[in-house]
Design an enzyme around this catalytic site. Structure first.
Site, PDB file in Angstrom:
ATOM      1  N   GLU A   1      11.248  16.924  14.159  1.00  0.00           N
ATOM      2  CA  GLU A   1      11.729  16.489  12.845  1.00  0.00           C
ATOM      3  C   GLU A   1      11.086  17.364  11.784  1.00  0.00           C
ATOM      4  O   GLU A   1       9.881  17.295  11.550  1.00  0.00           O
ATOM      5  CB  GLU A   1      11.367  15.020  12.590  1.00  0.00           C
ATOM      6  CG  GLU A   1      11.865  14.535  11.236  1.00  0.00           C
ATOM      7  CD  GLU A   1      11.394  13.146  10.886  1.00  0.00           C
ATOM      8  OE1 GLU A   1      12.107  12.456  10.136  1.00  0.00           O
ATOM      9  OE2 GLU A   1      10.310  12.746  11.341  1.00  0.00           O
TER      10      GLU A   1
ATOM     11  N   GLY B   1       3.271   5.518  13.160  1.00  0.00           N
ATOM     12  CA  GLY B   1       3.819   4.233  13.579  1.00  0.00           C
ATOM     13  C   GLY B   1       3.215   3.744  14.878  1.00  0.00           C
ATOM     14  O   GLY B   1       2.986   2.532  15.059  1.00  0.00           O
TER      15      GLY B   1
ATOM     16  N   GLU C   1       9.795   1.472  10.655  1.00  0.00           N
ATOM     17  CA  GLU C   1      10.930   2.374  10.460  1.00  0.00           C
ATOM     18  C   GLU C   1      10.346   3.776  10.461  1.00  0.00           C
ATOM     19  O   GLU C   1       9.586   4.141   9.571  1.00  0.00           O
ATOM     20  CB  GLU C   1      11.646   2.050   9.153  1.00  0.00           C
ATOM     21  CG  GLU C   1      13.017   2.709   9.014  1.00  0.00           C
ATOM     22  CD  GLU C   1      12.929   4.066   8.345  1.00  0.00           C
ATOM     23  OE1 GLU C   1      13.047   5.090   9.062  1.00  0.00           O
ATOM     24  OE2 GLU C   1      12.745   4.108   7.126  1.00  0.00           O
TER      25      GLU C   1
ATOM     26  N   GLY D   1       7.191   5.338   7.911  1.00  0.00           N
ATOM     27  CA  GLY D   1       6.457   6.595   7.969  1.00  0.00           C
ATOM     28  C   GLY D   1       6.774   7.339   9.250  1.00  0.00           C
ATOM     29  O   GLY D   1       7.800   7.096   9.894  1.00  0.00           O
ATOM     30  N   SER D   2       5.892   8.219   9.629  1.00  0.00           N
ATOM     31  CA  SER D   2       6.133   9.064  10.795  1.00  0.00           C
ATOM     32  C   SER D   2       5.997   8.269  12.087  1.00  0.00           C
ATOM     33  O   SER D   2       5.323   7.237  12.144  1.00  0.00           O
ATOM     34  CB  SER D   2       5.138  10.227  10.809  1.00  0.00           C
ATOM     35  OG  SER D   2       3.828   9.768  11.112  1.00  0.00           O
ATOM     36  N   THR D   3       6.619   8.788  13.135  1.00  0.00           N
ATOM     37  CA  THR D   3       6.518   8.145  14.442  1.00  0.00           C
ATOM     38  C   THR D   3       5.085   8.162  14.951  1.00  0.00           C
ATOM     39  O   THR D   3       4.611   7.171  15.526  1.00  0.00           O
ATOM     40  CB  THR D   3       7.453   8.857  15.439  1.00  0.00           C
ATOM     41  OG1 THR D   3       8.818   8.660  15.016  1.00  0.00           O
ATOM     42  CG2 THR D   3       7.290   8.296  16.842  1.00  0.00           C
TER      43      THR D   3
ATOM     44  N   LYS E   1       0.846  -1.194   0.000  1.00  0.00           N
ATOM     45  CA  LYS E   1       0.000   0.000   0.000  1.00  0.00           C
ATOM     46  C   LYS E   1       0.881   1.243   0.000  1.00  0.00           C
ATOM     47  O   LYS E   1       1.524   1.571   0.995  1.00  0.00           O
ATOM     48  CB  LYS E   1      -0.936   0.025   1.213  1.00  0.00           C
ATOM     49  CG  LYS E   1      -1.981   1.135   1.105  1.00  0.00           C
ATOM     50  CD  LYS E   1      -2.344   1.644   2.479  1.00  0.00           C
ATOM     51  CE  LYS E   1      -2.674   3.108   2.528  1.00  0.00           C
ATOM     52  NZ  LYS E   1      -1.820   4.058   1.923  1.00  0.00           N
TER      53      LYS E   1
ATOM     54  N   CYS F   1      14.219  10.267   6.160  1.00  0.00           N
ATOM     55  CA  CYS F   1      14.080   9.967   7.592  1.00  0.00           C
ATOM     56  C   CYS F   1      15.413  10.105   8.310  1.00  0.00           C
ATOM     57  O   CYS F   1      15.470  10.592   9.441  1.00  0.00           O
ATOM     58  CB  CYS F   1      13.499   8.565   7.787  1.00  0.00           C
ATOM     59  SG  CYS F   1      14.436   7.240   6.982  1.00  0.00           S
TER      60      CYS F   1
END
Length: 489
Positions: free
Chosen positions: A385, A234, A251, A229-231, A177, A285
């Protein structure tokens, strides 16, 4: 839609069970980040397509898992051949939907090839743990099953291969996806690879509705989720996967520090730091997001970084010699602009670039590179970030101070140390809390080594033996030797 690209009329389709799936009534627009205009459309998938993809993946799993290790290695080599055969068209498509310059797009295609090649040369991990005259204990690694692979928009081609190369080698089947911002490379690669892979082994679904990702994570027919993707997202992935105790690799984001030691020549190191920070327009990242520079060379390094930025060509990624393209989407453009404006308001000095205009529909997301001076912790551009073309340069007095400040973050993806004394730099790098630390380099991960984050930058690894085993279930087989006492004979 852009007639010049030839993509405005191209019918992209999801790939489910080896067949392309399209619906003229259910499409969503894909924008060119340079001008903000629609240049193509992608099919709108939903629960029905997800269920069909899971069904296809589960039906294909037994036969794919039963193939020999060597057969699956050969299949990856065939995919690599298909990729390189179509490298020019894929690089162009990547630039159009992601925004990066064609040189970076071609590098991403070649990096994807390298990832397939590395996986195809990986040995089977099965082994005999112990054997004597009484017992043989074997370690067998079985495919974990159906993998849901969810990838971000910053490297839409490379991130696909981080996941599918080792998953397919392990004997898993995959449902891919992509991001709603960059679905086209995933759709095209899946179409191409299904020319050499059995039906159902690699499926791809996409949607402009973020809920499709949540449904994939929570689907009972999926055995593992591999997410980049982003934390923040995640954490939602981990929560959703917990409902069925899925295996998960995530990740996530980073706020990577680079420590520049006082023995460095600023003019020599500045181009490398600039690429490490602002490659892909900072949308990486593990980009350098904080540069800690010793106070004795601080002013000189800031000036050299500004000089590099001034000589960098950015703009439309399709134009010749443009390396740095726009930010990919409006949400990210607005976020980086907000962080930069906040830093300026708090006294940061802008050495190059500046605060771009507020985003408007149909105007694109060009964001010239920015180097910031006189900024420190407590300002959002340092603490968060930014994931964009802005890098703060921060002075320090002592090495221990630099280490402490570099580690003062919830992130722990990457870090680097720059020095003419490699041994000293390596000692400093070992004290940085990060999944990967580099000395006189930053961001290189296409070398066979595992890659993953510490703290809130992720769980698990991609690449290397660790990444491969993340797609496999360990089974220990213990065989008791000697005449079987239970035999009728």
């Amino acid at each position: 839609m852009s007639a010049s690209t030839g993509l405005g009329s191209k019918a992209f389709g999801m790939v489910i069970g080896g067949a392309q799936v399209r619906s003229a009534q259910r499409l969503f627009d894909v924008l060119n980040p340079f001008d903000g205009k629609v240049f193509a459309q992608a099919p709108e998938g939903g629960r029905e397509e997800l269920d069909a993809a899971v069904k296809a993946a589960r039906e294909a799993l037994p036969a794919w898992a039963a193939r020999s290790w060597e057969d699956r290695q050969q299949a990856l080599r065939q995919c690599a051949g298909v990729l390189i055969k179509n490298k020019d068209s894929l690089a162009q498509l990547l630039t159009l939907e992601q925004g990066k310059g064609l040189p970076q797009a071609m590098a991403e295609v070649k990096g994807s090839y390298a990832w397939l090649d590395l996986a195809a040369r990986s040995p089977c991990p099965n082994s005999v743990l112990r054997e004597d005259d009484k017992v043989r204990i074997e370690k067998h690694y079985r495919p974990i099953g159906v993998v849901g692979a969810i990838v971000a928009w910053n490297f839409p081609l490379l991130l696909i291969h981080f996941k599918i190369a080792q998953a397919l080698l392990a004997g898993c089947t995959v449902i891919l996806k992509p991001s709603e911002h960059t679905p086209l490379c995933a759709l095209e690669v899946a179409r191409l690879y299904n020319e050499v892979l059995p039906p159902g082994v690699l499926n791809v679904i996409c949607s402009s509705d973020k809920d499709l990702g949540r449904h994939l994570v929570e689907h009972p027919g999926v055995d593992k989720i591999s997410f980049t993707g982003s934390t923040a997202t995640g954490k939602h992935v981990l929560s959703g996967a917990a409902k069925t105790l899925k295996r998960v690799t995530v990740e996530l984001g980073g706020n990577d520090p680079a420590i520049v030691m006082p023995d460095v020549d600023p003019a020599k190191v500045a181009p490398y730091l600039f690429r490490g920070a602002l490659g892909n327009s900072g949308q990486v990242c593990m980009a350098i997001k904080r540069i800690f520079c010793h106070e004795s060379i601080y002013d000189e390094l800031c000036a050299e970084l500004a000089n590099v930025a001034a000589g960098t060509k950015f703009g439309n990624g399709m134009d010749k010699d443009v390396v740095y393209g726009p930010v990919n989407n409006q949400m990210q453009y607005d976020k980086v602009r907000e962080l930069l404006a906040d830093a300026v308001e708090q006294g940061a000095e802008v050495l190059c670039g500046g605060i771009p205009p507020a985003s408007k529909p149909g105007q694109g997301f060009l964001f010239p590179p920015v180097v910031l001076k006189n900024v420190k912790e407590g300002v959002r551009i340092v603490d968060e970030e930014q994931f964009g073309p802005v890098v703060p340069v921060i002075p320090y007095k002592t090495t221990e101070e630099a280490i402490q400040r570099a580690n003062a973050t919830t992130y722990g993806l990457g870090a680097s140390v720059w020095s003419g004394d490699v041994d000293t730099a390596a000692d400093v790098a070992a004290k940085l809390v990060a999944g990967t630390t580099w000395v006189n380099d930053h961001g290189n991960i296409i070398d066979g080594a595992p890659f993953g984050g510490a703290k809130e930058s992720g769980i698990g690894h991609e690449g290397g033996e660790e990444g491969l085993l993340a797609f496999m279930q360990l089974q220990v087989v213990k065989v008791k030797k000697g005449q079987a006492k239970f035999s009728r004979l």
